[in-house]
Design an enzyme around this catalytic site. Sequence first.
Site, PDB file in Angstrom:
ATOM      1  N   ARG A  27       0.735  -0.925  -0.025  1.00 29.02           N
ATOM      2  CA  ARG A  27      -0.103   0.126   0.000  1.00 29.02           C
ATOM      3  C   ARG A  27       0.844   1.386   0.044  1.00 29.02           C
ATOM      4  O   ARG A  27       0.329   2.373  -0.147  1.00 29.02           O
ATOM      5  CB  ARG A  27      -1.011  -0.017   1.330  1.00 29.02           C
ATOM      6  CG  ARG A  27      -1.714  -1.350   1.187  1.00 29.02           C
ATOM      7  CD  ARG A  27      -2.754  -1.203   2.491  1.00 29.02           C
ATOM      8  NE  ARG A  27      -3.659  -0.096   2.565  1.00 29.02           N
ATOM      9  CZ  ARG A  27      -4.799  -0.007   2.248  1.00 29.02           C
ATOM     10  NH1 ARG A  27      -5.330  -1.150   1.338  1.00 29.02           N
ATOM     11  NH2 ARG A  27      -5.525   1.003   2.036  1.00 29.02           N
ATOM     12  N   ASN A  99      -5.690   4.982  10.764  1.00 31.09           N
ATOM     13  CA  ASN A  99      -5.784   5.443   9.379  1.00 31.09           C
ATOM     14  C   ASN A  99      -6.651   6.582   9.117  1.00 31.09           C
ATOM     15  O   ASN A  99      -7.871   6.746   9.785  1.00 31.09           O
ATOM     16  CB  ASN A  99      -6.033   4.322   8.386  1.00 31.09           C
ATOM     17  CG  ASN A  99      -5.152   3.175   8.654  1.00 31.09           C
ATOM     18  OD1 ASN A  99      -4.092   3.387   9.167  1.00 31.09           O
ATOM     19  ND2 ASN A  99      -5.570   2.019   7.748  1.00 31.09           N
ATOM     20  N   GLY A 100      -6.356   7.564   8.541  1.00 37.80           N
ATOM     21  CA  GLY A 100      -7.160   8.673   8.191  1.00 37.80           C
ATOM     22  C   GLY A 100      -6.730  10.075   8.803  1.00 37.80           C
ATOM     23  O   GLY A 100      -5.621  10.229   9.085  1.00 37.80           O
ATOM     24  N   GLU A 480      -1.915   7.336 -20.454  1.00 37.76           N
ATOM     25  CA  GLU A 480      -1.557   6.180 -19.328  1.00 37.76           C
ATOM     26  C   GLU A 480      -0.353   5.693 -19.741  1.00 37.76           C
ATOM     27  O   GLU A 480       0.541   5.398 -18.814  1.00 37.76           O
ATOM     28  CB  GLU A 480      -2.823   5.173 -19.694  1.00 37.76           C
ATOM     29  CG  GLU A 480      -2.620   3.967 -18.915  1.00 37.76           C
ATOM     30  CD  GLU A 480      -2.881   4.189 -17.228  1.00 37.76           C
ATOM     31  OE1 GLU A 480      -3.133   5.483 -16.915  1.00 37.76           O
ATOM     32  OE2 GLU A 480      -2.407   3.154 -16.569  1.00 37.76           O
ATOM     33  N   LYS A 484       2.277   5.511 -16.417  1.00 31.44           N
ATOM     34  CA  LYS A 484       2.876   4.367 -16.044  1.00 31.44           C
ATOM     35  C   LYS A 484       4.345   4.569 -16.128  1.00 31.44           C
ATOM     36  O   LYS A 484       4.932   3.999 -15.248  1.00 31.44           O
ATOM     37  CB  LYS A 484       2.341   3.207 -17.272  1.00 31.44           C
ATOM     38  CG  LYS A 484       2.011   2.181 -16.654  1.00 31.44           C
ATOM     39  CD  LYS A 484       0.719   1.793 -15.653  1.00 31.44           C
ATOM     40  CE  LYS A 484       0.550   2.710 -14.862  1.00 31.44           C
ATOM     41  NZ  LYS A 484      -0.647   2.594 -14.529  1.00 31.44           N
ATOM     42  N   GLU A 487       5.751   6.537 -13.374  1.00 29.20           N
ATOM     43  CA  GLU A 487       5.583   6.172 -11.863  1.00 29.20           C
ATOM     44  C   GLU A 487       6.554   5.110 -11.672  1.00 29.20           C
ATOM     45  O   GLU A 487       7.127   5.029 -10.601  1.00 29.20           O
ATOM     46  CB  GLU A 487       4.192   5.488 -11.907  1.00 29.20           C
ATOM     47  CG  GLU A 487       3.049   6.329 -11.710  1.00 29.20           C
ATOM     48  CD  GLU A 487       1.678   5.562 -11.647  1.00 29.20           C
ATOM     49  OE1 GLU A 487       0.940   5.924 -10.583  1.00 29.20           O
ATOM     50  OE2 GLU A 487       1.623   4.797 -12.432  1.00 29.20           O
ATOM     51  N   LYS A 600      -1.003   2.956  -2.626  1.00 28.71           N
ATOM     52  CA  LYS A 600      -1.804   2.057  -3.594  1.00 28.71           C
ATOM     53  C   LYS A 600      -3.118   2.951  -3.365  1.00 28.71           C
ATOM     54  O   LYS A 600      -4.005   3.157  -4.169  1.00 28.71           O
ATOM     55  CB  LYS A 600      -1.872   0.686  -3.014  1.00 28.71           C
ATOM     56  CG  LYS A 600      -2.956  -0.002  -3.783  1.00 28.71           C
ATOM     57  CD  LYS A 600      -2.132  -0.148  -5.207  1.00 28.71           C
ATOM     58  CE  LYS A 600      -3.294  -0.752  -6.176  1.00 28.71           C
ATOM     59  NZ  LYS A 600      -2.906  -0.704  -7.548  1.00 28.71           N
TER      60      LYS A 600
HETATM   61  C1  F6R Z   1      -1.542   4.993 -11.317  1.00 25.38           C
HETATM   62  C2  F6R Z   1      -2.212   4.715  -9.995  1.00 25.38           C
HETATM   63  C3  F6R Z   1      -3.113   5.924  -9.531  1.00 25.38           C
HETATM   64  C4  F6R Z   1      -4.369   5.559  -8.979  1.00 25.38           C
HETATM   65  C5  F6R Z   1      -5.083   6.692  -8.494  1.00 25.38           C
HETATM   66  C6  F6R Z   1      -6.837   6.302  -8.271  1.00 25.38           C
HETATM   67  O1  F6R Z   1      -0.876   3.676 -11.813  1.00 25.38           O
HETATM   68  O2  F6R Z   1      -2.430   3.657  -9.724  1.00 25.38           O
HETATM   69  O3  F6R Z   1      -2.962   7.017 -10.353  1.00 25.38           O
HETATM   70  O4  F6R Z   1      -5.136   5.215 -10.258  1.00 25.38           O
HETATM   71  O5  F6R Z   1      -4.628   6.877  -7.190  1.00 25.38           O
HETATM   72  O6  F6R Z   1      -6.855   5.070  -7.301  1.00 25.38           O
HETATM   73  P1  F6R Z   1      -8.182   4.341  -7.179  1.00 25.38           P
HETATM   74  O7  F6R Z   1      -8.690   3.916  -8.712  1.00 25.38           O
HETATM   75  O8  F6R Z   1      -7.966   3.412  -6.088  1.00 25.38           O
HETATM   76  O9  F6R Z   1      -9.211   5.340  -7.009  1.00 25.38           O
END
Ligand code: F6R
Length: 605
Positions: A27, A99-100, A480, A484, A487, A600
């Site tokens: 995460r 968390n939060g 995208e 990618k 990142e 994550k």
């Molecule tokens: C890119 C990535 C992030 C997520 C974003 C939204 O590879 O993983 O840009 O797409 O943080 O996350 P979710 O989809 O969980 O709302």
Amino acid sequence: MCGIVGYVGPKDAAPILMEGLRRLEYRGYDSAGIALARANRLKLHKSQGKVQALEAILPERPKGHLGIAHTRWATHGEPSDINAHPHADGAGRVAVVHNGIIENAPELKSELEASGVVFTSETDTEVLSHLIARSDGERLEDAVRSALQRIQGAYGIAVIAGDQPDRIIVARNGSPVILGVGDREMFIASDAAALVRHTQQVVYLNDGEVATVTADGFETSTLDAAPVHKTPVEAPAALDDYDKGGHEHFMVKEIAEQPDTVRRMLQGRLDLRFNSAHFGGLNLTARELIDIERIKILGCGSAYIAGCNGAYVIEQLARIPASAEAASEFRYRNPVIEPNTLYIAVSQSGETLDTLMAVEEIKRKGGRVLGIINVVGSTIARACDGGLYLHAGPEIAVVSTKTFTSTLVGFALLGLYFGRIRDLAPTAGETLIRALQALPDQIQEILDDTSAIETAARFCARARDMYFIGRGLGFPVAQEGALKLKEVSYIHAEAYPASELKHGPLALVTPDTPVVAVLPDDALLDKNLSSVAEVHARKGPVIALTHPGVRCEAADHHVIVPKSVPELDPILIGVALQIMAYHCALILERDIDQPRNLAKSVTVE
Ligand code: F6R
């Protein structure tokens, strides 16, 4: 982002907690800590850095049958040993992991300091430890309840006390907490990943609920102490889903899963009789859909980019004006919510705070929101009026791959369904269905021979800056691809619409800036080839992502992907770009599954 684990039972808690923390590493975090209860006292160990660093400072055989542990992703206060959770009160009687974000922490802190409390960390969480310790509730759960009455903000918490060493108190408001039911032992975690090794029986807490967890079971109630009855359910994933399964990284494992995840996305959703699609949980009748005048798609990061693609596909197939916007921007601009607009929220985790707040803003103003979500039962999924799950299984690599692809498939299905309710001809529906059915094998074809992609990656890995260009439906997938790459490889990469190149970015093209061109064999191919020629004329090296039969003289490297219909071509090109980013990162020896600074699921502002 932050992760919580807890254990109470007959075994030594420390090994179980440490293993749980390792399961939550994906995460993203920057420090870790553990609190164990033994002989009516609490023992805390905390360390900046990875779980390994925490392990190194633990005593050889830490004792205690009850404990909580945490991985922290810094928000209030830098990553440090002191700011790591758990946080205790001054006397070390109570320990809290959280968390939060506690929004009213500054006011509460001033109030506590005025009454003599000394704070040791810069965190908002420490406020909670002091409030609980000073509460006059006799049982720990009463003290926690009374402290939470004073808290504004989002939390998932676990609390233990040295003088009540038989229980963990957990509570949830906007940040997930799950209980794992064992045989005379109980587990708690913020993510099923930390539970499935021990049990498949889980209990989800809802917002506003508190649980008292002992080795013999659990009791749930509201913040006002009204009992809530809950029964365990089967965990949504198995242990295998959290292992690399022989792959070097989760990212490449998840890329390789895509033939299966796309099959799962299509399963039971193709309506061959009417050349349309059907869904179990949209909660929208055809009559209601006829009245929809506009579609607005919201998400963050890759989810937003998937939404840009989705808007294009839905508009093409269903002729409903559609657009996408970053949820993180939408929520702050007091958006107009129109009655005949259908809103669609996209989120892998279902926990991204900006997306959740956008959904809540729409609902508060009377709008209707569908979700395209991966994690079943997640906060955003529950906040939406209906929608579809990706059923892609847990995505462990921080960067999204398989869920991006499944989201694009989801939009194609929605476009097909909305289109067939409106003007899309049955024959056009049939063509799209055949193309959808062919996708898993076509993805497998890309996976079976990645040699051209790896050659291109070896070339790109030398670059400092790169550009990705595409036109129309080719632009979101170019975005995208750039996201990618940056990142996981940390190479600076920007995406531009190919049509915009000569309006500015061309100034940056040199022999040292490779340009990845998305060149599908479609109606815009000639225009795209002209843009590539402009790059070539400035000696910019070109990597062409294209289809069999397309000749791009100006390209230095060709990556040929199987052809689908125009609406689905970005799905296959996207898979090739994921593989390219992965190989660049591999060559550069990056931390592929946990890129620096990223988490994550982004559950903070
Ligand atoms: C890119 C990535 C992030 C997520 C974003 C939204 O590879 O993983 O840009 O797409 O943080 O996350 P979710 O989809 O969980 O709302």
